[in-house]
Motif scaffolding. Structure first.
Motif, PDB file in Angstrom:
ATOM      1  N   SER A  60       0.798  -1.220   0.000  1.00 21.77           N
ATOM      2  CA  SER A  60       0.000   0.000   0.000  1.00 21.77           C
ATOM      3  C   SER A  60       0.834   1.275   0.000  1.00 21.77           C
ATOM      4  O   SER A  60       0.301   2.353  -0.266  1.00 21.77           O
ATOM      5  N   TYR A  61       2.110   1.158   0.320  1.00 21.78           N
ATOM      6  CA  TYR A  61       2.938   2.352   0.482  1.00 21.78           C
ATOM      7  C   TYR A  61       4.165   2.314  -0.411  1.00 21.78           C
ATOM      8  O   TYR A  61       4.781   1.270  -0.603  1.00 21.78           O
ATOM      9  N   GLU A  62       4.505   3.467  -0.929  1.00 22.52           N
ATOM     10  CA  GLU A  62       5.735   3.633  -1.708  1.00 22.52           C
ATOM     11  C   GLU A  62       6.942   3.479  -0.790  1.00 22.52           C
ATOM     12  O   GLU A  62       7.933   2.868  -1.142  1.00 22.52           O
ATOM     13  N   SER A  63       6.820   4.064   0.414  1.00 21.82           N
ATOM     14  CA  SER A  63       7.897   3.935   1.397  1.00 21.82           C
ATOM     15  C   SER A  63       7.336   4.155   2.802  1.00 21.82           C
ATOM     16  O   SER A  63       6.294   4.775   2.980  1.00 21.82           O
ATOM     17  N   LEU A  64       8.058   3.612   3.774  1.00 25.76           N
ATOM     18  CA  LEU A  64       7.743   3.813   5.190  1.00 25.76           C
ATOM     19  C   LEU A  64       9.015   4.278   5.875  1.00 25.76           C
ATOM     20  O   LEU A  64      10.101   3.790   5.580  1.00 25.76           O
ATOM     21  N   ARG A  65       8.869   5.216   6.806  1.00 23.63           N
ATOM     22  CA  ARG A  65      10.017   5.731   7.551  1.00 23.63           C
ATOM     23  C   ARG A  65       9.645   5.846   9.023  1.00 23.63           C
ATOM     24  O   ARG A  65       8.571   6.319   9.370  1.00 23.63           O
ATOM     25  N   TYR A  66      10.550   5.394   9.870  1.00 25.55           N
ATOM     26  CA  TYR A  66      10.348   5.426  11.312  1.00 25.55           C
ATOM     27  C   TYR A  66      11.193   6.545  11.891  1.00 25.55           C
ATOM     28  O   TYR A  66      12.409   6.552  11.737  1.00 25.55           O
ATOM     29  N   ASP A  67      10.547   7.495  12.550  1.00 24.15           N
ATOM     30  CA  ASP A  67      11.247   8.615  13.171  1.00 24.15           C
ATOM     31  C   ASP A  67      11.202   8.426  14.684  1.00 24.15           C
ATOM     32  O   ASP A  67      10.179   8.680  15.323  1.00 24.15           O
ATOM     33  N   VAL A  68      12.313   7.942  15.240  1.00 24.25           N
ATOM     34  CA  VAL A  68      12.400   7.665  16.681  1.00 24.25           C
ATOM     35  C   VAL A  68      12.682   8.970  17.410  1.00 24.25           C
ATOM     36  O   VAL A  68      13.661   9.652  17.132  1.00 24.25           O
ATOM     37  N   SER A  69      11.807   9.318  18.354  1.00 23.83           N
ATOM     38  CA  SER A  69      12.001  10.546  19.134  1.00 23.83           C
ATOM     39  C   SER A  69      12.555  10.264  20.524  1.00 23.83           C
ATOM     40  O   SER A  69      13.207  11.122  21.111  1.00 23.83           O
ATOM     41  N   HIS A  70      12.284   9.075  21.063  1.00 19.00           N
ATOM     42  CA  HIS A  70      12.769   8.709  22.396  1.00 19.00           C
ATOM     43  C   HIS A  70      13.192   7.245  22.381  1.00 19.00           C
ATOM     44  O   HIS A  70      12.509   6.417  21.776  1.00 19.00           O
ATOM     45  N   ILE A  71      14.288   6.964  23.065  1.00 22.11           N
ATOM     46  CA  ILE A  71      14.718   5.587  23.222  1.00 22.11           C
ATOM     47  C   ILE A  71      15.418   5.466  24.573  1.00 22.11           C
ATOM     48  O   ILE A  71      16.382   6.181  24.847  1.00 22.11           O
ATOM     49  N   LEU A  72      14.863   4.633  25.425  1.00 22.47           N
ATOM     50  CA  LEU A  72      15.364   4.451  26.784  1.00 22.47           C
ATOM     51  C   LEU A  72      15.580   2.963  27.021  1.00 22.47           C
ATOM     52  O   LEU A  72      14.817   2.138  26.515  1.00 22.47           O
ATOM     53  N   SER A  73      16.612   2.638  27.784  1.00 25.80           N
ATOM     54  CA  SER A  73      16.857   1.221  28.020  1.00 25.80           C
ATOM     55  C   SER A  73      17.255   0.942  29.454  1.00 25.80           C
ATOM     56  O   SER A  73      17.776   1.813  30.154  1.00 25.80           O
ATOM     57  N   GLU A  74      16.975  -0.279  29.843  1.00 25.76           N
ATOM     58  CA  GLU A  74      17.413  -0.808  31.130  1.00 25.76           C
ATOM     59  C   GLU A  74      17.692  -2.288  30.918  1.00 25.76           C
ATOM     60  O   GLU A  74      16.779  -3.057  30.603  1.00 25.76           O
ATOM     61  N   LYS A  75      18.950  -2.634  31.008  1.00 27.57           N
ATOM     62  CA  LYS A  75      19.400  -4.014  30.774  1.00 27.57           C
ATOM     63  C   LYS A  75      18.961  -4.480  29.389  1.00 27.57           C
ATOM     64  O   LYS A  75      19.336  -3.894  28.395  1.00 27.57           O
ATOM     65  N   ASP A  76      18.148  -5.536  29.327  1.00 26.14           N
ATOM     66  CA  ASP A  76      17.735  -6.102  28.044  1.00 26.14           C
ATOM     67  C   ASP A  76      16.371  -5.622  27.572  1.00 26.14           C
ATOM     68  O   ASP A  76      15.764  -6.246  26.704  1.00 26.14           O
ATOM     69  N   GLU A  77      15.874  -4.527  28.123  1.00 23.32           N
ATOM     70  CA  GLU A  77      14.594  -3.972  27.689  1.00 23.32           C
ATOM     71  C   GLU A  77      14.788  -2.544  27.191  1.00 23.32           C
ATOM     72  O   GLU A  77      15.544  -1.768  27.779  1.00 23.32           O
ATOM     73  N   VAL A  78      14.088  -2.229  26.096  1.00 24.93           N
ATOM     74  CA  VAL A  78      14.247  -0.924  25.457  1.00 24.93           C
ATOM     75  C   VAL A  78      12.862  -0.359  25.139  1.00 24.93           C
ATOM     76  O   VAL A  78      12.040  -1.032  24.510  1.00 24.93           O
ATOM     77  N   ALA A  79      12.609   0.879  25.554  1.00 25.31           N
ATOM     78  CA  ALA A  79      11.363   1.568  25.240  1.00 25.31           C
ATOM     79  C   ALA A  79      11.643   2.579  24.125  1.00 25.31           C
ATOM     80  O   ALA A  79      12.628   3.312  24.173  1.00 25.31           O
ATOM     81  N   VAL A  80      10.766   2.577  23.124  1.00 23.71           N
ATOM     82  CA  VAL A  80      10.944   3.434  21.953  1.00 23.71           C
ATOM     83  C   VAL A  80       9.644   4.171  21.683  1.00 23.71           C
ATOM     84  O   VAL A  80       8.574   3.573  21.672  1.00 23.71           O
ATOM     85  N   ARG A  81       9.762   5.457  21.443  1.00 23.74           N
ATOM     86  CA  ARG A  81       8.607   6.262  21.025  1.00 23.74           C
ATOM     87  C   ARG A  81       8.937   6.743  19.618  1.00 23.74           C
ATOM     88  O   ARG A  81      10.010   7.287  19.371  1.00 23.74           O
ATOM     89  N   TYR A  82       8.047   6.470  18.661  1.00 22.12           N
ATOM     90  CA  TYR A  82       8.341   6.870  17.294  1.00 22.12           C
ATOM     91  C   TYR A  82       7.076   7.203  16.516  1.00 22.12           C
ATOM     92  O   TYR A  82       5.968   6.841  16.908  1.00 22.12           O
ATOM     93  N   THR A  83       7.282   7.896  15.406  1.00 18.54           N
ATOM     94  CA  THR A  83       6.219   8.210  14.464  1.00 18.54           C
ATOM     95  C   THR A  83       6.518   7.453  13.180  1.00 18.54           C
ATOM     96  O   THR A  83       7.668   7.421  12.727  1.00 18.54           O
TER      97      THR A  83
END
Length: 123
Positions: A60-83
């Motif tokens: 359905s899409y010509e292209s997709l792009r992920y814009d990560v605004s926040h990335i936080l981690s603790e050990k083996d877990e990572v939280a990501v906020r993106y558009t």
């Protein structure tokens, strides 16, 4: 040298994993589980069904792009906020946001193995 969990997730979002199955397989664990709360409800995906979702979206899409605004981690877990932005096949000259996401990824054996995700449309 192995990447930290944070760097691995960052590399995943910057990679071609959403276009190229070989790259996808490099990042994601074969026992992958994605628990996704979206505006359409709750879905659970495994390694294969998540790839099928990615493949169907690419039609359905010509292209997709992920814009990560926040990335936080603790050990083996990572939280990501993106558009997530897209260019449609009908209008490839205009990039528009299609959704806002927060994901919490868990690493296992150097690969992304579990994700708890929530999203809502940009519209």
């Amino acid at each position: 040298m192995s990447l930290t969990a944070k760097k691995k997730v960052q590399a995943f979002f910057e990679s071609d994993a959403f276009k190229n199955k070989e790259v996808y397989e490099e990042f994601l664990h074969k026992d992958l589980k994605i628990y996704w709360h979206s505006s359409t409800g709750y879905n659970v995906y495994d390694f294969n069904s998540y790839w099928e979702l990615i493949e169907s979206a690419s039609l359905s899409y010509e292209s997709l792009r992920y814009d990560v605004s926040h990335i936080l981690s603790e050990k083996d877990e990572v939280a990501v906020r993106y558009t997530l932005y897209s260019r449609t096949i009908e209008n490839p000259n205009e990039e528009v946001p299609i959704g806002y996401f927060i994901s919490i990824w868990k690493m296992e054996n150097g690969k992304l193995a579990e994700c708890h995700q929530t999203s809502h449309p940009a519209i």
